[in-house]
Design a protein around this motif. Structure first.
Motif, mmCIF file in Angstrom:
data_model
loop_
_atom_site.group_PDB
_atom_site.id
_atom_site.type_symbol
_atom_site.label_atom_id
_atom_site.label_comp_id
_atom_site.label_asym_id
_atom_site.label_seq_id
_atom_site.Cartn_x
_atom_site.Cartn_y
_atom_site.Cartn_z
ATOM 1 N N ILE A 1 38.345 -1.392 -47.795
ATOM 2 C CA ILE A 1 37.900 -0.112 -47.095
ATOM 3 C C ILE A 1 39.324 0.329 -46.821
ATOM 4 O O ILE A 1 40.481 0.201 -46.679
ATOM 5 N N PHE A 2 39.347 2.141 -46.678
ATOM 6 C CA PHE A 2 39.832 3.211 -46.581
ATOM 7 C C PHE A 2 39.716 3.915 -45.425
ATOM 8 O O PHE A 2 38.886 4.066 -45.476
ATOM 9 N N LEU A 3 40.868 4.431 -44.708
ATOM 10 C CA LEU A 3 41.231 5.084 -43.164
ATOM 11 C C LEU A 3 41.918 5.409 -44.135
ATOM 12 O O LEU A 3 43.033 5.609 -43.447
ATOM 13 N N ASP A 4 41.509 7.345 -43.597
ATOM 14 C CA ASP A 4 42.359 8.102 -44.600
ATOM 15 C C ASP A 4 43.412 7.874 -45.557
ATOM 16 O O ASP A 4 44.344 8.048 -45.473
ATOM 17 N N GLY A 5 42.619 7.213 -46.735
ATOM 18 C CA GLY A 5 43.518 7.514 -47.667
ATOM 19 C C GLY A 5 44.376 6.159 -47.587
ATOM 20 O O GLY A 5 44.802 5.151 -48.276
ATOM 21 N N LYS A 6 44.150 5.551 -46.244
ATOM 22 C CA LYS A 6 45.216 4.338 -46.077
ATOM 23 C C LYS A 6 44.357 2.392 -47.049
ATOM 24 O O LYS A 6 43.246 2.956 -45.976
ATOM 25 N N ASP A 7 44.713 2.210 -47.652
ATOM 26 C CA ASP A 7 44.196 0.938 -47.965
ATOM 27 C C ASP A 7 44.214 -0.008 -46.146
ATOM 28 O O ASP A 7 45.505 -0.663 -45.637
ATOM 29 N N VAL A 8 43.177 -0.616 -45.717
ATOM 30 C CA VAL A 8 43.439 -1.306 -44.100
ATOM 31 C C VAL A 8 42.154 -3.006 -44.281
ATOM 32 O O VAL A 8 42.065 -3.380 -43.502
ATOM 33 N N THR A 9 41.837 -3.506 -45.586
ATOM 34 C CA THR A 9 40.956 -4.179 -46.119
ATOM 35 C C THR A 9 42.337 -5.483 -45.608
ATOM 36 O O THR A 9 42.947 -5.399 -45.906
ATOM 37 N N GLY A 10 40.742 -6.148 -44.647
ATOM 38 C CA GLY A 10 41.700 -7.562 -44.437
ATOM 39 C C GLY A 10 43.100 -7.263 -43.324
ATOM 40 O O GLY A 10 43.457 -8.551 -43.006
ATOM 41 N N LYS A 11 43.309 -6.425 -42.319
ATOM 42 C CA LYS A 11 44.311 -5.966 -42.030
ATOM 43 C C LYS A 11 44.229 -6.716 -40.682
ATOM 44 O O LYS A 11 42.717 -7.104 -40.128
ATOM 45 N N LYS A 12 45.429 -7.009 -39.540
ATOM 46 C CA LYS A 12 44.395 -7.290 -38.444
ATOM 47 C C LYS A 12 43.885 -6.704 -37.520
ATOM 48 O O LYS A 12 44.530 -5.055 -37.822
ATOM 49 N N THR A 13 43.248 -7.412 -36.409
ATOM 50 C CA THR A 13 42.548 -6.250 -35.530
ATOM 51 C C THR A 13 43.280 -5.041 -35.380
ATOM 52 O O THR A 13 43.169 -4.141 -34.726
ATOM 53 N N ALA A 14 44.319 -5.768 -34.532
ATOM 54 C CA ALA A 14 45.886 -5.059 -34.084
ATOM 55 C C ALA A 14 46.146 -3.403 -34.655
ATOM 56 O O ALA A 14 46.270 -2.771 -34.163
ATOM 57 N N GLU A 15 45.781 -4.363 -36.576
ATOM 58 C CA GLU A 15 47.108 -3.702 -37.172
ATOM 59 C C GLU A 15 45.852 -2.001 -36.953
ATOM 60 O O GLU A 15 46.543 -0.930 -37.323
ATOM 61 N N ILE A 16 45.043 -3.070 -37.225
ATOM 62 C CA ILE A 16 43.583 -1.256 -37.741
ATOM 63 C C ILE A 16 42.741 -0.429 -36.295
ATOM 64 O O ILE A 16 43.048 0.812 -36.826
ATOM 65 N N ASN A 17 43.605 -0.950 -35.183
ATOM 66 C CA ASN A 17 43.235 -0.424 -34.235
ATOM 67 C C ASN A 17 44.780 1.152 -33.851
ATOM 68 O O ASN A 17 44.133 1.766 -33.887
ATOM 69 N N LYS A 18 45.585 0.391 -34.494
ATOM 70 C CA LYS A 18 46.989 1.132 -34.535
ATOM 71 C C LYS A 18 46.689 2.506 -35.427
ATOM 72 O O LYS A 18 47.443 3.469 -35.831
ATOM 73 N N ALA A 19 45.856 1.674 -36.734
ATOM 74 C CA ALA A 19 45.823 2.688 -37.932
ATOM 75 C C ALA A 19 44.656 3.691 -37.708
ATOM 76 O O ALA A 19 44.786 4.666 -37.681
ATOM 77 N N GLY A 20 43.414 3.392 -36.554
ATOM 78 C CA GLY A 20 42.856 4.466 -35.577
ATOM 79 C C GLY A 20 41.847 4.459 -35.846
ATOM 80 O O GLY A 20 40.441 4.999 -35.716
ATOM 81 N N VAL A 21 41.717 2.737 -35.704
ATOM 82 C CA VAL A 21 40.065 2.749 -35.082
ATOM 83 C C VAL A 21 39.649 1.824 -33.651
ATOM 84 O O VAL A 21 40.334 0.878 -33.337
ATOM 85 N N ALA A 22 39.184 2.251 -32.997
ATOM 86 C CA ALA A 22 38.776 1.708 -31.609
ATOM 87 C C ALA A 22 37.098 1.187 -31.866
ATOM 88 O O ALA A 22 36.202 2.004 -32.823
ATOM 89 N N ARG A 23 36.591 0.362 -30.985
ATOM 90 C CA ARG A 23 35.342 0.086 -30.642
ATOM 91 C C ARG A 23 34.891 -0.082 -29.856
ATOM 92 O O ARG A 23 35.816 -0.656 -28.689
ATOM 93 N N THR A 24 33.467 -0.059 -29.662
ATOM 94 C CA THR A 24 33.382 -0.942 -28.440
ATOM 95 C C THR A 24 32.318 -2.033 -28.855
ATOM 96 O O THR A 24 31.672 -2.458 -29.806
#
Lengths: 252, 392
Positions: free
Chosen positions: A60-83
């Motif tokens: 999974i790449f977000l904005d060119g950064k690999d976020v595969t298998g990262k922790k939920t809080a880190e992925i949120n800081k990278a820019g993903v939020a959800r409901t």
């Protein structure tokens, strides 16, 4: 470069292959829909995108950064939020506090500053209150700021969850069945709200939805999942007229 | 009749102006204070009410003490009551706000007690009284916090029953380790042993600091009722401020829904550690007070073992989970009650347990809660009644 690029994502729970060879590409500013029958693996994809599940294969790449298998809080800081499909609010806290928790990483002061009520505590809290009320007013929730989150009516709870997700200042917003349990009027309001937040916050949106009126009304592109595999992908009108999709999901 | 009326008039002439001026000045002072109070939010109002009640009780008890109206039994209970209240407030932070059940808070109290008592005893003749007590207090709190932190690292990976069992074991281990610990001091320095007094190999001028199961004797009795009350009030302010801050909100968010907390970017482990450490530190303060109130400090099941841990949990549950002032009230009532019932000798524990069951039902039973709601006997309704009176 695409904002979100998912390659060959897959996950197994024991012997069950829940999602397999899932590919997705979402450009900046798009409104993308993920549809499919119940149990197709849509929420599982969301859970992998937000790090709640660790994918067994794929990237999974977000904005060119690999976020595969990262922790939920880190992925949120990278820019993903959800409901969530089954609403997950902080029920014992006020509507305002729910949004302020979303603002947690945007406004900082330490634990000691809070305990000793140093000047920074008051100034930061004031800024947080202001920002939170601004966010709430987008959804018309600012008048209920002091109500307990669990006491809100169902539709408002869904909106509060979106407000809380937006408070984390995401690039990509994942909405899991935002219109579930809403009547046609509420769904129409929700469509307007989604269009509004997209314009106002410049956020890219990926949503799971069963309400085809909403999907065909606002989504620009669609991916259809069936039994954990991609059945069709592309422009909304083309996908909805695909005979395979009609057969598997929409009904002839 | 005429005489009576005349008397009335003359008294009105004298008292009238006096009362007027008094009420004028009272209004000048009280109105701004009341207005300021009205502006505060609900939790802050509650904190101020609690602190005022504690101060008032302190004043009443102090007057009773100085006028000799307090039995020696009651006098002896004043500081322990505050110590238990402190531990209960600490545990309430853990149970009510972190949402984790700890059965080892007597262990943290024990760590605070023995660390501070050991320090006070070691430097009894070296450092003057006041700074020594302050250092002992800080040291006891810090070491309890350190133990809380170290225990929390592995323990917070668990949750629910597992966490309760591990903390229970921690409390027991601390108690048992202290029971086999021998520490002595002589001209050469400190000596440690976990075997017996003889293996310390001290010089003749040596002094025992911790003597195994006999614990620490001769700790200076420095925790007065005033210090205890001040520390309790401080702890209530600290916990209130903590809970109503950025960190406190995050801790409650983790309690309410951990997955949602993670998806909004909260570092879950960090905040769990912070809350648990603070909770242990407050229990440590209780331990310091406790240790400096008695001559011989021993670690037995009744004062630092699981009995005490469960007793403190009872205070927290009866006072209301997440309700700090409730914990204090429950601790005071339930510590005083067995002593007040002492006259009934045989039936003492029977009545005590019946009161416990009664309180529990009154606080939590759904049927009684409904009845209380209907008859306006819940907290908000009672406070509401007072408010109406103020308006009239």
């Amino acid at each position: 470069m695409a904002l979100l690029e998912v390659n060959n994502l897959g996950i197994s729970f024991g012997g069950l292959r829940a999602v397999d060879e899932f590919n997705l590409k979402i450009e900046q500013g798009e409104l993308y829909g993920l549809i499919g029958p119940n149990g197709a693996g849509k929420t599982t994809v969301f859970n992998m995108l937000t790090g709640i599940y660790k994918p067994t294969d794929g990237t999974i790449f977000l904005d060119g950064k690999d976020v595969t298998g990262k922790k939920t809080a880190e992925i949120n800081k990278a820019g993903v939020a959800r409901t969530f499909q089954n609403i997950r609010l902080f029920g014992d806290q006020s509507v305002l506090d729910n949004v302020k928790i979303g603002l947690h990483n945007s406004f900082e002061y330490g634990t000691a500053t809070g305990i000793f009520r140093l000047p920074k505590f008051f100034s930061t809290e004031k800024k947080m209150d202001k920002k939170a009320l601004e966010l709430l007013s987008v959804f018309g929730l600012d008048t209920m700021a002091n109500v307990l989150a669990s006491n809100l009516p169902y539709g408002k709870q869904r909106e509060l969850e979106i407000a809380r997700a937006l408070a984390t200042n995401p690039k990509l917003l994942l909405l899991d069945e935002p219109a579930a349990g809403m009547n046609p009027n509420e769904t129409r309001d929700l469509m307007n709200t989604i269009a509004l937040i997209r314009k106002e916050f410049g956020v890219t949106i990926l949503l799971i939805e069963h309400d085809m009126k909403l999907v065909s009304g606002i989504c620009e592109k669609l991916t259809v999942l069936n039994f954990g595999r991609v059945l069709a992908q592309g422009e909304t009108s083309a996908v909805l007229n695909d005979p395979e999709v009609i057969k598997a999901y929409l009904g002839e | 009749m005429k005489i009576l009326e005349k008397l009335k008039k003359s008294t009105q002439k004298i008292i009238g102006p006096v009362a007027d001026t008094v009420s004028k000045y009272a209004k000048k002072v009280i109105t701004p204070v009341v207005n300021l109070y009205k502006k505060l939010n609900k939790p802050t109002k509650k904190l101020i009410r609690t602190e005022t009640v504690i101060l008032a009780l302190f004043a009443v008890v102090s007057v009773m003490e100085s006028s000799g109206n307090l039995t020696s039994l009651m006098k002896g209970l004043l500081v322990p009551v505050c110590a238990y209240s402190l531990v209960a407030v600490g545990l309430n932070l853990c149970v009510g706000y972190l949402g984790e059940l700890s059965l080892g808070h007597a262990g943290f109290m024990c760590v605070g007690a023995f660390t501070s008592a050991l320090f006070s005893r070691t430097f009894q003749d070296v450092i003057p009284d006041v700074p020594r007590f302050i250092i002992a207090l800080v040291l006891g709190t810090a070491v309890a916090a350190l133990f809380g932190f170290l225990i929390a690292i592995p323990v917070l990976r668990l949750s629910g029953d597992y966490l309760a069992i591990v903390t229970l074991a921690f409390g027991e281990i601390i108690k048992n380790v202290i029971n086999v610990l021998y520490v002595g001091k002589d001209s050469k320095g400190l000596h440690f042993s976990m075997k017996d007094q003889m293996s310390l190999n001290m010089d003749l001028d040596g002094m025992m600091l911790i003597n195994g199961p006999q614990g620490i004797t001769g700790t200076p009795r420095q925790s007065t009722f005033l210090i205890a009350v001040l520390l309790l009030m401080l702890a209530l302010i600290v916990t209130h401020n903590f809970v109503h801050s950025r960190t406190g909100r995050a801790v409650m968010a983790i309690r309410d829904n951990q997955i949602a907390a993670e998806t909004v970017g909260l570092p879950v482990t960090k905040y769990k550690l912070v809350a648990f450490t603070l909770s242990a530190a407050i229990a440590g303060v209780g331990g310091v007070l406790y240790a400096h109130n008695i001559n011989s400090l021993t670690a037995t099941t009744n004062n630092f073992g699981y009995n005490m841990s469960i007793m403190i949990l009872v205070y927290v549950v009866l006072g209301g989970i997440g309700n700090f002032s409730g914990s204090v009230i429950a601790a005071v009532v339930l510590t005083m009650l067995p002593e007040l019932l002492r006259g009934l000798s045989t039936y003492r524990m029977l009545i005590y347990s019946i009161v416990l069951i009664g309180l529990m039902l009154f606080n939590w039973a759904p049927g009684i809660l409904k009845w209380r709601e209907a008859h306006g006997l819940n907290a908000t309704a009672i406070i509401g009644r007072f408010k109406k009176k103020e308006v009239q």
